[in-house]
Write an enzyme that holds these catalytic residues in place. Sequence first.
Site, PDB file in Angstrom:
ATOM      1  N   LYS A 129      61.959  20.753  42.594  1.00  0.00           N
ATOM      2  CA  LYS A 129      60.693  20.845  41.864  1.00  0.00           C
ATOM      3  C   LYS A 129      60.132  19.443  41.692  1.00  0.00           C
ATOM      4  CE  LYS A 129      58.214  24.232  40.032  1.00  0.00           C
ATOM      5  NZ  LYS A 129      57.983  25.545  40.647  1.00  0.00           N
ATOM      6  N   ASP A 169      51.893  24.557  42.202  1.00  0.00           N
ATOM      7  CA  ASP A 169      52.308  25.091  40.906  1.00  0.00           C
ATOM      8  C   ASP A 169      51.104  24.896  39.985  1.00  0.00           C
ATOM      9  OD1 ASP A 169      53.700  25.279  38.188  1.00  0.00           O
ATOM     10  OD2 ASP A 169      55.415  25.586  39.483  1.00  0.00           O
TER      11      ASP A 169
END
Length: 452
Positions: A129, A169
Amino acid sequence: MSLTTDHLESVYEQVISRNPGEDEFHQAVREVFDSLHPVLADHPQYVEASVLERICEPERQITFRVPWVDDDGRVQINRGFRVQFNSALGPYKGGLRFHPTVLAGTVKFLGFEQTFKNALTGLPIGGGKGGADFDPKGRSEAEIMRFCQSFMTEAYRHIGYDLDIPAGDIGVGGREIGYLFGQYKRIAGRWESGVITGKGITWGGSLVRKEATGYGTVYFTDHMLRATGRSFDGAKVLVSGSGNVAIYAIQKIQELGGVVLGASDSSGSVYDPDGIDLNLLRRIKEAQRGRISEYVEKRDRAEFLEGRNVWAVAEKSDVDIALPCATQNELDADDAAKLIKAGVVAVAEGANMPTTPEGYRVLREAEVLFGPGKAANAGGVATSALEMQQNASRDTWSFDYTDTRLSEIMENIHSACAETAAEYGREGDYVTGANITGFLRVADAVIAQGVI
């Protein structure tokens, strides 16, 4: 305490001491550990091989400065992050988040969750991430482009098709992906489409990618409902958020016969007793990049609940299903109590860890069906992996074919979670089922690859 409990608590204390102040990461680890007691009791090899200690420590954490020039000619400085958490099952895979609240601990918790989420898809991808404490809101197109180019100028050296494949995201949509990929191509000097996913359809992207997380959450929820003889048909639903996940969850809910009564953004929420007008919501949020308060100007019976989350709608109407699709820790114990009072039978997480531990306990005690994010919202990363497959074969799949693949993956995730929960005596407990299934897949790969 048993030896298993002693071990879990000892490792958890290590996590806290080694990662001070990173509460969201602690919360994510605790939630997984709470499911693992029977696994460690049956499989002592995981304790002997220090698997817990290994999966709680990222393989690599990268922090870097992101300098860029605003439209007034002033130099701005942001901080960029990439956490390459676990590659036991494949190259690191996970999105980039651009939001002022992004910190090292935020990215770490998301990477930890992503590792198990990716494992649940059954596809060969590890967990990672990244992101930055940059807020695209209020910035010009030129400023966003310059920021993305500066971010990728550092990030490009840490990513690659067989190494680490970022995606979008919160705060990173198709526009940002375009700028990021363009800068990667410029620096690398080659067209490597599989290095980033969420690309535009005409230049290596996949149909259904934009819809995937929302669609997938609804597919998973539908399987939970059908396992207990229920369905979306005629159900009253609340969906938090109004970004891609929420919008496409609403679309799929309406296709299945559900009525969505509320949605939200950071300014508040709307309640529409006639059901959310999806075309109007999309026009406001996608075309105009407006605030959700503008919705009530076009709908006579709709109400704007300023500064309140969408769960406040449960004070005004019965609610059957709730899908938190905005951000972490948005549904707390008080919100859960409101939903239960309104008659909720199922909650599924379209966002990452949107339910607080206290909120989850309230829902669990009321025997509400609960789909955890690592299972329910895995559709986005699953379709990213499908985009990688198309890139590798220089192929493009149809919308219907890709959607069918997504639906099959979500059905498989539901089945795996349900079967594992039943195997460990927790039938209907999708949290336990998801945590154990994901852990076993990662843990077995970790042991098989030796001490690395």
